[in-house]
Design a protein around this motif. Structure first.
Motif, mmCIF file in Angstrom:
data_model
loop_
_atom_site.group_PDB
_atom_site.id
_atom_site.type_symbol
_atom_site.label_atom_id
_atom_site.label_comp_id
_atom_site.label_asym_id
_atom_site.label_seq_id
_atom_site.Cartn_x
_atom_site.Cartn_y
_atom_site.Cartn_z
ATOM 1 N N ALA A 134 0.815 -1.226 0.000
ATOM 2 C CA ALA A 134 0.000 0.000 0.000
ATOM 3 C C ALA A 134 0.850 1.278 0.000
ATOM 4 C CB ALA A 134 -0.975 -0.017 1.173
ATOM 5 N N PRO A 135 1.825 1.422 0.923
ATOM 6 C CA PRO A 135 2.624 2.657 0.920
ATOM 7 C C PRO A 135 3.421 2.853 -0.372
ATOM 8 C CG PRO A 135 2.890 1.464 2.997
ATOM 9 C CD PRO A 135 2.179 0.545 2.057
ATOM 10 N N LEU A 136 3.777 1.761 -1.035
ATOM 11 C CA LEU A 136 4.523 1.877 -2.289
ATOM 12 C C LEU A 136 3.690 2.579 -3.353
ATOM 13 C CD1 LEU A 136 6.113 -1.715 -2.449
ATOM 14 C CD2 LEU A 136 7.089 0.375 -1.479
ATOM 15 N N PHE A 137 2.356 2.454 -3.239
ATOM 16 C CA PHE A 137 1.454 3.129 -4.171
ATOM 17 C C PHE A 137 0.950 4.460 -3.601
ATOM 18 C CE2 PHE A 137 0.910 -1.398 -5.366
ATOM 19 C CZ PHE A 137 1.227 -1.314 -6.714
ATOM 20 N N GLY A 138 1.501 4.851 -2.452
ATOM 21 C CA GLY A 138 1.075 6.089 -1.831
ATOM 22 C C GLY A 138 -0.299 6.008 -1.193
ATOM 23 N N ILE A 139 -0.671 4.799 -0.740
ATOM 24 C CA ILE A 139 -2.011 4.570 -0.194
ATOM 25 C C ILE A 139 -1.907 4.212 1.284
ATOM 26 C CG2 ILE A 139 -4.150 3.223 -0.461
ATOM 27 C CD1 ILE A 139 -2.928 2.324 -3.216
ATOM 28 N N GLN A 140 -2.837 4.721 2.063
ATOM 29 C CA GLN A 140 -2.899 4.422 3.496
ATOM 30 C C GLN A 140 -3.564 3.059 3.711
ATOM 31 O OE1 GLN A 140 -2.101 6.438 6.319
ATOM 32 N NE2 GLN A 140 -2.614 4.622 7.469
ATOM 33 N N PRO A 141 -2.894 2.093 4.367
ATOM 34 C CA PRO A 141 -3.583 0.837 4.694
ATOM 35 C C PRO A 141 -4.378 0.990 5.994
ATOM 36 C CG PRO A 141 -1.261 0.656 5.268
ATOM 37 C CD PRO A 141 -1.464 2.044 4.718
ATOM 38 N N ILE A 142 -5.607 0.492 6.007
ATOM 39 C CA ILE A 142 -6.438 0.454 7.211
ATOM 40 C C ILE A 142 -6.692 -1.019 7.513
ATOM 41 C CG2 ILE A 142 -8.653 1.090 8.250
ATOM 42 C CD1 ILE A 142 -8.770 3.442 6.255
ATOM 43 N N LEU A 143 -6.185 -1.478 8.648
ATOM 44 C CA LEU A 143 -6.239 -2.914 8.961
ATOM 45 C C LEU A 143 -7.486 -3.243 9.776
ATOM 46 C CD1 LEU A 143 -3.394 -2.511 7.931
ATOM 47 C CD2 LEU A 143 -2.543 -3.904 9.804
ATOM 48 N N VAL A 144 -8.343 -4.089 9.195
ATOM 49 C CA VAL A 144 -9.617 -4.442 9.819
ATOM 50 C C VAL A 144 -9.693 -5.959 9.997
ATOM 51 C CG1 VAL A 144 -12.127 -4.401 9.551
ATOM 52 C CG2 VAL A 144 -10.765 -2.440 8.814
ATOM 53 N N PHE A 145 -10.082 -6.370 11.192
ATOM 54 C CA PHE A 145 -10.205 -7.797 11.493
ATOM 55 C C PHE A 145 -11.675 -8.134 11.746
ATOM 56 C CE2 PHE A 145 -5.860 -6.733 12.130
ATOM 57 C CZ PHE A 145 -5.178 -7.836 11.659
ATOM 58 N N THR A 146 -12.222 -8.961 10.857
ATOM 59 C CA THR A 146 -13.637 -9.306 10.910
ATOM 60 C C THR A 146 -13.881 -10.534 11.797
ATOM 61 O OG1 THR A 146 -13.414 -10.719 8.952
ATOM 62 C CG2 THR A 146 -14.020 -8.423 8.573
ATOM 63 N N LYS A 147 -15.150 -10.893 11.882
ATOM 64 C CA LYS A 147 -15.616 -12.053 12.668
ATOM 65 C C LYS A 147 -15.405 -11.826 14.163
ATOM 66 C CE LYS A 147 -16.033 -13.826 8.531
ATOM 67 N NZ LYS A 147 -15.822 -15.043 7.904
ATOM 68 N N ALA A 148 -15.447 -10.557 14.593
ATOM 69 C CA ALA A 148 -15.268 -10.244 16.014
ATOM 70 C C ALA A 148 -16.348 -10.894 16.868
ATOM 71 C CB ALA A 148 -15.275 -8.729 16.220
#
Length: 198
Positions: A134-148
């Motif tokens: 993601a950062p290589l493309f200049g994009i912010q990664p948002i990390l989401v964990f499902t099935k909480a």
């Protein structure tokens, strides 16, 4: 800015596999990526309060195109094809990388990619590749964990802390999400609004 964004309009725009198919880049875009069958489509549906905006399937590899959705005429959500164990033809798998690179590297309005992972499974190699690219493309990664919802509250937080330690980041940077009960919706909308300014 801590309130769930009110979605009054959510509609499919179009699908594509190459830039000539994509809609003009006019609004801020948020992409959603993750392994096949991780609950990506269900997450998008629950986030916008629509049951059937994004088609869901129990069959891994159901999404094989890049799908664009108009949110309130001021945001675009982009559902990316799942990666991993999907039983799709080899030529489809081979086309996935170049298709993704063309999209991620060629959208001036793309602000972030929501990296969707299963809390039970944690971060896998393919997930790590997406997060690190993601950062290589200049994009912010948002990390989401499902099935909480598969965990009790304390167990879910403990699992999140374990994953944060593995990633070397504060637990507060990770979003714990449930498409079933909406847990994490406000936190995820906060992150989306921060990067898009809506």
């Amino acid at each position: 800015m801590s309130a769930i964004y009110k979605v009054t309009k959510a509609e499919f725009i179009k699908s594509g596999t190459r830039p000539s198919h994509f809609p003009p880049p006019l609004q801020p875009e948020i992409a959603f990526g993750g392994a096949s069958n991780v609950g990506k489509s269900s997450l998008i549906n629950s986030l916008v309060g629509r049951n059937k905006l994004v088609k869901t399937s129990k069959t891994p590899g159901h999404t094989q195109t890049i799908n664009f959705f108009n949110i309130n005429d001021e945001l675009v959500f982009v559902d990316l094809p799942g990666y991993g164990f999907a039983k799709v033809p080899l030529e489809v798998k081979a086309a996935w990388g170049p298709m993704m690179e063309r999209y991620l590297g060629g959208r001036p309005t793309l602000r972030a990619i929501v990296c969707v992972m299963d809390l039970r499974r944690g971060v896998r190699d393919d997930d790590m590749m997406l997060i690190e690219s993601a950062p290589l493309f200049g994009i912010q990664p948002i990390l989401v964990f499902t099935k909480a919802d598969k965990f009790g509250k304390n167990a879910g937080q403990q699992r999140l802390r374990e994953i944060a330690r593995e990633l070397g980041c504060p637990p507060g940077e990770l979003v714990l999400y449930s498409s079933t009960n909406g847990q994490g919706g406000e936190q995820l909308w906060d992150r989306i609004r921060q990067v898009t300014g809506v």
